[in-house]
Scaffold this active site. Structure first.
Site, mmCIF file in Angstrom:
data_model
loop_
_atom_site.group_PDB
_atom_site.id
_atom_site.type_symbol
_atom_site.label_atom_id
_atom_site.label_comp_id
_atom_site.label_asym_id
_atom_site.label_seq_id
_atom_site.Cartn_x
_atom_site.Cartn_y
_atom_site.Cartn_z
ATOM 1 N N ASP A 1 0.834 -1.195 0.000
ATOM 2 C CA ASP A 1 0.000 0.000 0.000
ATOM 3 C C ASP A 1 0.876 1.256 0.000
ATOM 4 O O ASP A 1 1.706 1.449 0.882
ATOM 5 C CB ASP A 1 -0.898 -0.023 1.245
ATOM 6 C CG ASP A 1 -1.956 1.063 1.224
ATOM 7 O OD1 ASP A 1 -2.833 1.004 0.355
ATOM 8 O OD2 ASP A 1 -1.885 1.970 2.083
ATOM 9 N N GLU B 1 1.489 -0.539 -5.182
ATOM 10 C CA GLU B 1 0.268 0.256 -5.371
ATOM 11 C C GLU B 1 0.655 1.729 -5.260
ATOM 12 O O GLU B 1 0.474 2.369 -4.241
ATOM 13 C CB GLU B 1 -0.790 -0.115 -4.322
ATOM 14 C CG GLU B 1 -2.146 0.539 -4.557
ATOM 15 C CD GLU B 1 -2.467 1.680 -3.584
ATOM 16 O OE1 GLU B 1 -3.519 2.314 -3.755
ATOM 17 O OE2 GLU B 1 -1.660 1.937 -2.668
#
EC number: 2.4.99.16
Length: 670
Positions: free
Chosen positions: A400, A429
């Protein structure tokens, strides 16, 4: 005045140094330049896949007209010796060789170049012989070359050279020329060559990964939503019940948002409201509670043993579990009490929570990687979190927002984990600036989210597909084309209906070897917060049961797209995509092929979800070396229909009410 973070003083850069005479005499006489595939002259590793060939090219040249020889050396980490392959000259000072790494491991390759004395002699002898020039001195020179080679030749090579000398003594003039120009003499002399002016390139690294780093179909779901009742929290065993359906759709990676305990302080309510109700589950990204932190499992999902059962059950369906690695903490995370020095605090003693103005994330706080207490303990603790999940059978991690964490941290963590477990895959990401996205790939991220989510027009898509096939992106960034995420409800899908979802699925599944979707896409879910690219009633803040057989779903089409990918090797990478002419700005036409042309797939996509579009287009007969009037067999891979095209200019009509794309396998007539 001193500081522990003093800037380094500039010094003399070695590349600007002017050599003195002694140094110049030791400099290489042969230049080895513009070697591919490389990144930043070997600072970072180029990506490769075990079992797939790597083609190495380089510009190799020297002064004068002497002939050169070159060889490619390579080895995997831990190998004692080097493999060797002669390079071939391909023109304009470019040399080329191929090798196939067989192990999942870091590899190195090096280029060696030298003056090839006998090749130079042979080249001159050939020219003079063809021109009818007297060759008595040249034949004496050839004999001397063989004699010198015998002196330092060994074993079979020496024996061959001695036999060549004996034959040369008995040969006529014509026979001597033929012998000295023969492949037998050239091979023996090459093996015995002393390699004058031998020069080596830098050692260039390759990160050789397993196939799933390049070719995989990802499916994302919230385990807590695998329930038929919004009041009942889903479990790992509920996910196990979903595995057959996910497998039948053709997915091979099943990805979960964080599965850890969720904090209660500042917990977010539905639709990201600041006030949570007593039954609101909160965002899984607010990691940590009294039950534990990143190493723990949310108790309502199940036990650790039940997680292991899920990993094993997924494996029976050839599905791998991917976990989210989100480096952030709820305000109830155990680390805040145990390691307060790992966090950033405000002057009033309150903790600094996460912000991205105008957004505020009061339910999470970020660690401070360079706080005095955090170096190196925080880094090691985070590495150990990853290793702990690897020990549980997890070999894929979606990371993330890695672009908001220090780059040196990622280079170290990924390198350290993969030195122990080279099969581990990391997905970045990072929806951010292009240089940062590329840098993360260079640092070791196997895959990356991309701008595909926001590329909709023919011009945008064509330019982006081309960019991903060019250096440096093609060497360091494997694009994972996610069609949606829990955070991104693309504007294109808000009002485009079922056809819009089919368009984006076809573009993603055919455009890259990696694509993914977040559950609900197959049901064409598109309800958005007004004016935002976010989902209304976002699953990030509530439990959302779904009827996966609801009317209007595109489950069958997704399954067929994945089936097509699995049986057509040309589609198992983003590389090699070629755009072709279709004379309609609403129709994108592209092709993908294997190197030997045994598999060639042509894809036409109507980018208009509301209207049928038609166009004449060019059938790429020239790719097969065929004339413009030739025939070509076609097969529609969505429905199995077969036909024969005649001629380069063809026509198609793509109707979104039926199917807004065509996927055609091309086979030349025998």
């Amino acid at each position: 005045m001193s500081s522990s973070h003093e800037a380094r003083q500039p010094g003399v850069h070695c590349e600007n140094h002017r050599p003195n005479l002694d140094e110049a005499l030791r400099l290489p006489r042969i230049a080895i330049e513009h070697t591919e595939p490389t990144l930043d002259n070997g600072r970072f590793a180029v990506k490769a896949i075990a079992g797939q060939p790597v083609t190495v090219t380089s510009s190799i040249f020297t002064d004068g007209h002497d002939q050169l020889g070159a060889a490619l050396y390579w080895r995997a980490d831990g190998e004692a010796g080097w493999h060797r392959q002669r390079m071939r000259f391909v023109g304009n000072d470019r040399w080329q060789a191929e090798f196939t790494p067989l192990r999942v491991a870091r590899h190195l390759f090096v280029i060696e170049a030298w003056w090839d004395v006998y090749a130079t002699y042979r080249h001159e002898l050939q020219k003079k012989h063809a021109a009818g020039v007297p060759l008595s001195l040249e034949l004496q020179e050839g004999r001397l070359h063989l004699q010198r080679a015998v002196e330092h030749g060994q074993g079979e090579v020496r024996a061959t050279l001695e036999e060549l000398l004996r034959r040369l003594e008995r040969a006529s003039h014509t026979e001597a020329v033929e012998l000295l120009l023969s492949g037998e003499a050239s091979a023996a002399m090459s093996a015995a060559d002393a390699h004058p002016h031998r020069t080596y390139s830098n050692a260039f690294p390759l990160d050789v990964e397993r196939e799933r780093a390049l070719f995989a179909s990802w499916y994302e779901l919230f385990p807590r939503s695998q329930t038929d009742d919004p009041q009942r929290h889903g479990t790992f065993r509920d996910v196990i019940a979903r595995l057959p359906a996910i497998h039948d759709m053709g997915f091979d990676v099943l990805y979960f948002p964080p599965i850890h305990p969720i904090g209660r302080r500042f917990r977010k309510g539905r639709n990201n409201s600041l006030e949570a109700g007593p039954d609101d589950p909160g965002s899984p990204y607010a990691i940590g509670g009294e039950e534990g932190g990143h190493e723990a499992i949310h108790p309502q999902l199940g036990s650790r043993e039940e997680f292991r059962e899920l990993v094993a059950a997924a494996g029976e369906y050839d599905l791998e579990i991917a976990l989210d690695f989100a480096i952030q903490c709820s305000q109830d995370h155990p680390w805040l009490k145990r390691h307060p020095g790992w966090f950033s605090w405000r002057p009033d003693g309150s903790i600094r929570y996460a912000e991205n103005p105008p957004k505020k994330y009061q339910d999470i706080v970020n660690v401070d990687f360079y706080a005095a207490d955090a170096v190196p303990d925080l880094w090691v603790a985070l590495r150990d979190v990853v290793l702990g999940w690897v020990a549980e059978g997890v070999k894929i991690f979606r990371v993330d927002n890695p672009h908001t964490k220090p780059l040196p941290f990622w280079e170290w963590l990924i390198g350290d984990v993969r030195s122990k477990h080279p099969e581990v895959i990391f997905l970045s990401e990072a929806f951010t600036r292009p240089p940062m996205m590329l840098r993360l790939g260079k640092l070791g991220f196997s895959q990356s989210y991309t701008y595909f989510t926001w590329r909709n027009s023919k011009e945008e898509l064509g330019a982006y597909f081309a960019e991903l096939n060019e250096a440096p992106a093609k060497y360091c960034m494997r694009p994972n084309f996610f069609v949606n995420t829990p955070d991104i409800n693309p504007v294109f899908l808000h009002n485009s209906g079922r056809a819009g979802f089919l368009i984006r699925a076809a573009l993603a599944a055919m455009g890259s070897g990696l694509w993914g979707m977040y559950s609900g896409f197959e049901l064409c879910e598109a309800a958005a917060l007004p004016g935002k690219e976010e989902y209304l009633d976002s699953e990030k803040y509530e439990i959302r049961p779904r009827d996966y057989l609801a009317p209007g779903n595109i489950v069958a089409e997704i399954a067929q797209l994945n089936r097509i990918r699995r049986y057509n090797p040309a589609l198992q990478t983003h590389l090699g995509l070629q755009l072709y002419n279709a004379w309609n700005d609403n129709i994108l036409l592209f092709g993908k092929r294997t190197a030997d042309l045994s598999n060639f797939v042509l894809v036409a996509v109507n980018l208009d979800p509301f209207h049928a579009q038609e166009a004449h287009f060019e059938l790429p007969l020239w790719e097969f070396g065929l004339p413009d009037h030739a025939a070509m067999h076609g097969e529609d891979l969505m429905n199995g229909h077969r036909w024969t095209w005649h001629g380069k200019i063809q026509w198609t009509r793509l109707d979104p009410d039926y199917l807004p794309f065509g996927i055609w396998k091309l086979t030349p007539p025998h």
